[in-house]
Each structure stands twice: as structure tokens, then as C-alpha cells.
Enzyme design. Sequence first.
Site, short mmCIF file in Angstrom:
data_model
loop_
_atom_site.label_atom_id
_atom_site.label_comp_id
_atom_site.label_asym_id
_atom_site.label_seq_id
_atom_site.Cartn_x
_atom_site.Cartn_y
_atom_site.Cartn_z
N LYS A 22 65.02 14.70 28.38
CA LYS A 22 64.69 15.77 29.33
C LYS A 22 65.89 16.71 29.52
CE LYS A 22 65.04 14.90 33.94
NZ LYS A 22 65.84 15.83 34.76
N ASN A 23 67.06 16.14 29.81
CA ASN A 23 68.19 16.97 30.18
C ASN A 23 68.84 17.68 29.00
OD1 ASN A 23 67.68 16.39 32.81
ND2 ASN A 23 69.35 14.91 33.06
N ARG A 92 65.51 22.37 39.98
CA ARG A 92 66.80 23.05 40.13
C ARG A 92 67.35 23.54 38.79
NH1 ARG A 92 69.74 22.23 44.38
NH2 ARG A 92 71.53 22.54 43.04
N CYS A 116 68.82 19.13 47.57
CA CYS A 116 67.70 18.28 47.22
C CYS A 116 67.97 16.90 47.79
CB CYS A 116 67.43 18.28 45.71
SG CYS A 116 68.45 17.17 44.77
N ARG A 121 74.24 19.85 46.27
CA ARG A 121 74.19 20.42 44.92
C ARG A 121 74.37 21.94 44.88
NH1 ARG A 121 69.58 17.36 41.57
NH2 ARG A 121 70.93 17.94 39.85
N VAL A 123 75.81 25.69 43.56
CA VAL A 123 75.92 26.27 42.21
C VAL A 123 77.11 27.24 42.14
CG1 VAL A 123 73.51 25.95 41.51
CG2 VAL A 123 74.16 28.02 42.76
N ASP A 124 78.09 27.03 43.03
CA ASP A 124 79.24 27.94 43.09
C ASP A 124 79.98 28.04 41.75
OD1 ASP A 124 79.80 25.16 43.89
OD2 ASP A 124 81.89 25.79 43.95
N GLN A 125 80.03 26.94 41.00
CA GLN A 125 80.77 26.96 39.72
C GLN A 125 80.05 27.83 38.69
OE1 GLN A 125 83.89 25.49 39.49
NE2 GLN A 125 83.47 25.23 41.68
N ASP A 305 72.69 8.69 36.91
CA ASP A 305 71.25 8.61 36.67
C ASP A 305 70.78 7.19 36.35
OD1 ASP A 305 71.06 11.30 37.15
OD2 ASP A 305 70.92 11.89 35.05
N ILE A 327 79.14 10.73 42.36
CA ILE A 327 78.73 12.07 41.91
C ILE A 327 77.93 12.81 43.00
CG2 ILE A 327 77.52 13.40 40.12
CD1 ILE A 327 79.87 11.82 39.00
N ARG A 398 58.34 13.68 36.50
CA ARG A 398 59.28 14.74 36.14
C ARG A 398 60.13 14.33 34.94
NH1 ARG A 398 62.77 17.43 40.70
NH2 ARG A 398 63.47 18.39 38.78
N1 EPU Z 1 78.68 20.76 41.78
C1 EPU Z 1 79.33 21.67 42.59
N2 EPU Z 1 79.22 23.00 42.29
C2 EPU Z 1 78.51 23.45 41.21
C3 EPU Z 1 77.85 22.52 40.40
C4 EPU Z 1 77.96 21.17 40.71
O1 EPU Z 1 79.98 21.30 43.57
O2 EPU Z 1 78.45 24.67 41.01
C5 EPU Z 1 78.79 19.31 42.08
C6 EPU Z 1 77.43 18.66 42.39
O3 EPU Z 1 77.05 18.86 43.74
C7 EPU Z 1 77.71 17.21 42.04
C8 EPU Z 1 78.67 17.33 40.85
O4 EPU Z 1 79.20 18.64 40.90
O5 EPU Z 1 78.36 16.58 43.11
C9 EPU Z 1 78.05 17.12 39.49
O6 EPU Z 1 76.85 17.85 39.41
P1 EPU Z 1 76.33 18.52 38.08
O7 EPU Z 1 76.41 20.00 38.22
O8 EPU Z 1 77.01 17.91 36.89
O9 EPU Z 1 74.81 18.09 38.09
P2 EPU Z 1 73.62 18.97 37.51
O10 EPU Z 1 74.10 19.72 36.33
O11 EPU Z 1 72.95 19.69 38.61
C10 EPU Z 1 72.79 17.20 35.76
C11 EPU Z 1 71.51 16.49 35.47
C12 EPU Z 1 71.26 15.46 36.58
C13 EPU Z 1 72.44 14.48 36.60
C14 EPU Z 1 73.76 15.25 36.81
C15 EPU Z 1 74.99 14.38 36.73
C16 EPU Z 1 70.22 18.15 34.29
C17 EPU Z 1 69.06 19.07 34.28
N3 EPU Z 1 70.43 17.46 35.42
O12 EPU Z 1 72.62 17.82 37.03
O13 EPU Z 1 70.08 14.75 36.22
O14 EPU Z 1 72.28 13.55 37.66
O15 EPU Z 1 73.88 16.27 35.79
O16 EPU Z 1 75.05 13.71 35.52
O17 EPU Z 1 70.94 18.04 33.30
C18 EPU Z 1 68.17 13.45 36.59
O18 EPU Z 1 67.86 13.61 35.40
O19 EPU Z 1 67.58 12.60 37.33
C19 EPU Z 1 69.24 14.24 37.18
C20 EPU Z 1 69.39 14.41 38.50
#
Ligand code: EPU
Length: 428
Positions: A22-23, A92, A116, A121, A123-125, A305, A327, A398
Amino acid sequence: MDVIRIRGGKRLHGVVPISGAKNAALPVLCATLLSDGESLLRNVPRLRDIETTAALLRFLGRNVEVDTPLVRVSGNGEPRPEAPYELVKQMRASIMVLGPLVARYGRAKVSLPGGCQIGTRPVDQHLKGLEALGATIRISRGYIVAEAPSRLRGNEIVFDLPTVTGTENLMMAAALAKGKSTLVNCAHEPEVEELALVLNKMGARVNGAGTDVIQIEGADELAPFDHAIVSDRIEAGTYMVAVAAAGGDVLLENAPLEHLEVLAVKLRAAGVEISREGTAVRVRRDKPLRPVDVTTAPHPGFPTDMQAQFMVLMCLAEGTSRIVETIFENRFMHVPELGRMGALIDVDGHTAHVHGGRPLSGAKVMATDLRASASLVIAGLVTAEGETDVQRVYHLDRGYDHMERKLAAIGADTQRIKGDEHIKGDEA
Ligand code: EPU
């Protein structure tokens, strides 16, 4: 809404085919926005998130044919560069159209994802990275509006923390920016490497994916692609834990063990036998389980995960184990539900102490997020008495391609009860 009903106590034997990831599929679907013409994705899993992404791409003006495991995406010319709230709130990962749209069309309007169940979560980065590439960003009425009328420019982007979809969004944006970009402190997840592979097939020059630093030489134009999605390491890991929990001997076809090393180490420490057989992984467990501590970490650490599923396994091991979630700030939502099945787990902040060895019994439980749902299904497999009804199955759908069917095929007593049928005779 559907319910998964499980009667526990069956050992598992046979073969489970692992679906595409999926990811990995989600960012690759978003990458189709970077070119005109027809892209072909193979080995795409049959999941609700794939349907949601297809709906989003259609909204943006693309033609999408979903005939899983095959998905075709085509379209020429300028799309409507807007991802509406109604679609983003369902998933998301929709944020990953932001980078491709602003890179290709100079403008994008994407609903700001809210928090969520598992955390805030932000998206500032993602936004900081796009600004470094020259986009102007403003938030207006719940939407991110990004503009770069005279093309993004390559630059250095230093992430404050490794983010998976953040790294992927910026890789796609940088692939069409003018000049070279260097992304520092990147996520190392295999799905990032998969996206790099696809971008390179499209004609981009991406180096270093899977390490801290990714270098991208932007191209003026990218081409459509034909790509088979890598197997889902989290689906494979979930079945590894299911077999470990229920006991038995199962072959997981096309399981990417190379992406699951830490999980395999922890499962072996708990008393589970894991071996590679060609492109399959064999999982066997017939001895009592031992308690093992785990701490989640970015790849190659123990995946967040897999935390909920592993916790169920630890409920079965005689003794106490410690599980630390680093995380996401709220990823223990399965704990009270497992408690309703008889588990004894204390949570103190980001640490859970699991006092294992108590029998679990069937109950009606509520899924709160995707991986929590999978953990409740696994708990249902090991109950000594009663049946377990896992509700809010849309979370499970999902990210798992018909989990109840794959489990039933290896001897579990699992069935999906459609719609409201399960409510008949229910006192609530
Ligand atoms: N974060 C920030 N700012 C940002 C982005 C992330 O502070 O701009 C923080 C998040 O809040 C979190 C950490 O950084 O504390 C890591 O989050 P990350 O951005 O890596 O997560 P993601 O990209 O939103 C993906 C997977 C998730 C998985 C996480 C961690 C996809 C579509 N989703 O999410 O998958 O848990 O990486 O490995 O790739 C799932 O499949 O069940 C799932 C939630």
C-alpha cells in the site's frame, strides 16, 4: 457496516500470497501526475486507499482504470490542481499530490489534513521543503495553496526529522525542479527507494534513496512508466505475527524478509522459527512464546506499523514485556480493546508494559485505525472461548487485501458479515 467475526483456537497451516505494498503504491500513483501519457502499475493491492487515490486522480482530471492488480493512469494537458477536503479527510496520504502538482503546473490547492486517531501528524516538513524549492505557500480556509509560477528551483532541503511521505513529496517535486536538489535527513523506508526507482524509470536522476541524503537532478520533462509494486512488508509482518500467535506452519509467498529484519530478530527471540525459502518466508511456532521488549523507530528499526500486532503476541508470552512507541503520540488505541478481551497492559506515556500469559476471550471490539484493527483480528485468532466481532472494518480494508479470506485459507475461522446482519439479536 461490515464486521469480521473470528472464532479462535485454530492453528494455521498453508500458503498466504503477499500483495503489493500500500505505502509504495500510493506515492507511485501520485507520481503519475508528473508526466503525460499512460502509466501502468502492476501488483497493486485491492484496498480502499487505492480506490480513494484513484478517485482523487480522477478528480484532478486523470483517467484511472483500476483492475487490480493492474492500474492504468493516463491523461494529457492541465488537470484541475485541487485536492478537496472530502477526499483528503479519507486518506492523509493525499498530501502527496501537492509536490507533483506544484512542480508540474505551478499551482496546487490541497486540503490541509487534520489530525488522526494515531497522532496530530503535521505536514510542516512538506511545506518547508516546497518553500525551499521556491514555492510560496499560504493556508486559506483549510487549504494549502502552493504557487510557483516560474518553475521550482533545486535547493538543499534539511528535514527536521525523517518523514516518509514528506521525503516522497519532495522527491517528486525536486524531480521536475530546475537544477539539483539535496534532501538531507531523509526517511530510509523501502517505499522511498521504490519511488526513486519509479522516478528514475520516468527519466529523473535520483541517487541515495534509502540513505540519509538523496540527490536529485531535476528534469524538464518526465515520461510515463510501467512498474510492478514491491510486496507489502507490513502485510507480510502482520501474517508472520498471526502465525506466531496462533501457532502452526505457514509459507508467505513473496514476503520481503530483507525489509523485516528487526521484526524477524524479535520474533526469533520470542521463540518463532523464521526461514527464507526462495522468494517465500516460512513461519513456524509450536513452542511457548517468550516475552521480548521492542521500541519503534524509523526504518530499519522496529516499524510503528507492526507495534499493535506485536503487542498481541506479547499478551500470549508468559511474563512482562515492554513496548515503547516513539513515532506517533497516540498509537496505543488498541490497548483498551485488548483489555476487553482479557489482556493486562499498563500504559505510561509512550511505554506499554504487557503482562502476558492470561487467556484471551472473544468480545465485540472496535477498530480505531488500520494496524489496531489487524491486532484485534490476531487477538481473535487466539481466544480460548467465545467469538470476536471486530467492528469498523473499513479501517482494516484500507490496508489489508481481504484479510479474513487469506486467514480462512490457512485454517482460521474468520468470516465477514456484511452490512447490518451482525446487529440482529444484539442487545445493544
Ligand atoms: N511529522 C512532522 N512533520 C511533518 C511530517 C511528519 O512532525 O511534516 C512527524 C509525524 O507526526 C510523526 C513522524 O514525523 O511523528 C513520522 O511521520 P511520517 O511523516 O514518517 O509518517 P507518514 O509519512 O505520514 C507513513 C506511512 C504510515 C507510517 C509512517 C511511519 C504512508 C502513506 N504512511 O506515514 O503508515 O506509520 O510513515 O512509518 O506511507 C499505515 O500504513 O498504517 C501507516 C500509518
